[in-house]
Write a protein that holds these residues in place. Sequence first.
Motif, PDB file in Angstrom:
ATOM      1  N   UNK A  78       0.835  -1.205   0.000  1.00 44.03           N
ATOM      2  CA  UNK A  78       0.000   0.000   0.000  1.00 44.03           C
ATOM      3  C   UNK A  78       0.865   1.248   0.000  1.00 44.03           C
ATOM      4  N   UNK A  79       1.973   1.218   0.742  1.00 45.99           N
ATOM      5  CA  UNK A  79       2.886   2.352   0.795  1.00 45.99           C
ATOM      6  C   UNK A  79       3.534   2.562  -0.563  1.00 45.99           C
ATOM      7  N   UNK A  89       3.279   5.888  -3.042  1.00 48.51           N
ATOM      8  CA  UNK A  89       4.434   6.642  -3.543  1.00 48.51           C
ATOM      9  C   UNK A  89       4.363   6.782  -5.055  1.00 48.51           C
ATOM     10  N   UNK A  90       3.723   5.808  -5.665  1.00 44.38           N
ATOM     11  CA  UNK A  90       3.436   5.697  -7.018  1.00 44.38           C
ATOM     12  C   UNK A  90       4.076   6.170  -8.153  1.00 44.38           C
TER      13      UNK A  90
END
Length: 75
Positions: free
Chosen positions: A69-70, A74-75
């Motif tokens: 998820x993190x 940050x994507x």
Amino acid sequence: MSLSPINLSETKLTQSYLEPLLNGERDTCRKTIHNALGCGVRPYELLTQLCWPAMETLQELYKEAVPSMVERAKG
């Protein structure tokens, strides 16, 4: 009514509780608990052998999911 402790970890009750829990079906979980009580499963057994292990399973799943998820954030 059950007078001796039973091992709920290997029963269909565990599966019928955990699957709806993971799907967010709280009403189904409550009904499962209610039905188990009606069949003579003691509250202490439900807490220590069903609910608590389910919470630990959820905690482990959450811990595994957080890093991904993190990374997505940050994507």
